[in-house]
Design a protein around this motif. Structure first.
Motif, PDB file in Angstrom:
ATOM      1  N   ARG A  77       0.831  -1.221  -0.058  1.00 26.40           N
ATOM      2  CA  ARG A  77       0.083  -0.127  -0.030  1.00 26.40           C
ATOM      3  C   ARG A  77       0.794   1.248   0.114  1.00 26.40           C
ATOM      4  N   HIS A  78       2.018   1.418   0.742  1.00 23.17           N
ATOM      5  CA  HIS A  78       2.921   2.438   0.883  1.00 23.17           C
ATOM      6  C   HIS A  78       3.420   2.714  -0.516  1.00 23.17           C
ATOM      7  N   CYS A  79       3.838   1.477  -1.318  1.00 24.10           N
ATOM      8  CA  CYS A  79       4.241   1.778  -2.482  1.00 24.10           C
ATOM      9  C   CYS A  79       3.403   2.237  -3.737  1.00 24.10           C
ATOM     10  N   GLU A  80       2.017   1.831  -3.503  1.00 27.07           N
ATOM     11  CA  GLU A  80       1.023   2.306  -4.311  1.00 27.07           C
ATOM     12  C   GLU A  80       0.679   3.624  -4.297  1.00 27.07           C
ATOM     13  N   ASP A  81       0.676   4.083  -2.921  1.00 23.02           N
ATOM     14  CA  ASP A  81       0.080   5.383  -2.313  1.00 23.02           C
ATOM     15  C   ASP A  81       0.958   6.547  -2.770  1.00 23.02           C
ATOM     16  N   ALA A  82       2.330   6.220  -2.442  1.00 17.59           N
ATOM     17  CA  ALA A  82       3.136   7.327  -2.762  1.00 17.59           C
ATOM     18  C   ALA A  82       4.183   7.143  -3.805  1.00 17.59           C
ATOM     19  N   ALA A  83       4.314   6.145  -4.448  1.00 12.79           N
ATOM     20  CA  ALA A  83       5.236   5.990  -5.506  1.00 12.79           C
ATOM     21  C   ALA A  83       6.513   6.383  -5.273  1.00 12.79           C
ATOM     22  N   PRO A  84       7.149   5.847  -4.287  1.00 12.79           N
ATOM     23  CA  PRO A  84       8.536   6.534  -3.784  1.00 12.79           C
ATOM     24  C   PRO A  84       9.677   5.993  -4.317  1.00 12.79           C
ATOM     25  N   SER A  85      10.484   6.607  -4.247  1.00  7.19           N
ATOM     26  CA  SER A  85      11.971   6.250  -5.046  1.00  7.19           C
ATOM     27  C   SER A  85      12.680   5.031  -4.406  1.00  7.19           C
ATOM     28  N   ALA A  86      13.622   4.297  -5.238  1.00  4.72           N
ATOM     29  CA  ALA A  86      14.142   3.200  -4.548  1.00  4.72           C
ATOM     30  C   ALA A  86      14.630   3.400  -3.085  1.00  4.72           C
ATOM     31  N   HIS A  87      15.053   4.729  -2.965  1.00  5.23           N
ATOM     32  CA  HIS A  87      15.871   5.070  -1.608  1.00  5.23           C
ATOM     33  C   HIS A  87      14.882   4.881  -0.471  1.00  5.23           C
ATOM     34  N   ASP A  88      13.621   5.649  -0.859  1.00  8.99           N
ATOM     35  CA  ASP A  88      12.545   5.634   0.132  1.00  8.99           C
ATOM     36  C   ASP A  88      11.562   4.586   0.338  1.00  8.99           C
ATOM     37  N   ARG A  89      11.705   3.492  -0.748  1.00  9.56           N
ATOM     38  CA  ARG A  89      11.253   2.246  -0.556  1.00  9.56           C
ATOM     39  C   ARG A  89      11.989   1.176   0.159  1.00  9.56           C
ATOM     40  N   LEU A  90      13.413   1.311  -0.044  1.00  9.13           N
ATOM     41  CA  LEU A  90      14.147   0.470   0.935  1.00  9.13           C
ATOM     42  C   LEU A  90      14.211   0.952   2.286  1.00  9.13           C
ATOM     43  N   ARG A  91      14.111   2.169   2.412  1.00  9.36           N
ATOM     44  CA  ARG A  91      13.985   2.926   3.939  1.00  9.36           C
ATOM     45  C   ARG A  91      12.581   2.356   4.477  1.00  9.36           C
ATOM     46  N   ALA A  92      11.455   2.488   4.005  1.00  7.19           N
ATOM     47  CA  ALA A  92      10.257   2.117   4.459  1.00  7.19           C
ATOM     48  C   ALA A  92      10.183   0.600   4.699  1.00  7.19           C
ATOM     49  N   PHE A  93      10.822  -0.106   3.817  1.00 11.65           N
ATOM     50  CA  PHE A  93      11.004  -1.523   3.915  1.00 11.65           C
ATOM     51  C   PHE A  93      11.779  -2.216   5.192  1.00 11.65           C
TER      52      PHE A  93
END
Length: 192
Positions: A77-93
């Motif tokens: 859901r986070h990735c779908e809602d925010a369309a984050p960069s690879a850095h932000d996705r890795l950080r959230a993960f």
């Protein structure tokens, strides 16, 4: 051929059993958790619990898998809602993983004690590794992403994580800041 669909009453019982086990773990810890107690707390017959989970270890692994599913849904859901960069996705993960491990420390310690290297062969570990590899490859294409993924996942080894939280007294935010430093280093490695 498709897998058989779970009956509605069986699905409800499964949820009741897992919720009861979570309540008991929160109140009393793992030492006193028995399938009989879980059945009583869930309001189902003890045979239902034994048929479903076979033993306490089966229940523990079901709880871990259920929590993993929730983590994956939240991350998706986070990735779908925010369309984050690879850095932000890795950080959230990685931050989400820290929260997941922290919330499930007792269960993960038990799983680690029963099969010490078992986590490396588990579906969640393989899934986490694959996800991290993809994000690292995007963040830093020239880096050995598979090796970096192994190193990052070592931070979630239940015994080490528990030692950091209990013996060292580290707050979860401190662990997350350390993970942030690693992510920064990975991103800088591509530019170096």
């Amino acid at each position: 051929m498709t897998a058989p669909t779970e009956r509605a009453d069986a699905a409800r019982n499964r949820l009741r059993i897992l919720d009861a086990a979570r309540r008991l773990l929160a109140a009393d810890g793992f030492a006193d958790l028995s399938l009989d107690t879980v059945a009583k707390e869930a309001g189902v017959g003890v045979g239902t619990v034994y048929r479903r989970f076979r033993n306490r270890a089966g229940l523990v692994y079901a709880l871990i898998e259920d929590n993993e599913t929730r983590f994956q849904e939240t991350f998706t859901r986070h990735c779908e809602d925010a369309a984050p960069s690879a850095h932000d996705r890795l950080r959230a993960f990685l931050h989400g993983m820290a929260e997941l491990v922290d919330e499930n420390r007792q269960l993960l310690l038990l799983a680690e004690a029963s099969v010490p290297a078992g986590r490396y062969h588990s579906a969640p570990f393989r899934r986490h590794h694959e996800q991290i590899v993809g994000m690292v490859e995007e963040l830093a294409p020239g880096v050995d992403a598979a090796y970096v993924a192994d190193l990052l996942l070592m931070a979630y080894t239940p015994g080490l994580f528990d030692f950091q939280r209990t013996e060292r007294g580290w707050e979860l935010d401190r662990i997350k800041r350390g993970l942030d430093a690693l992510i920064g280093g990975i991103g800088a490695a591509e530019n170096g």
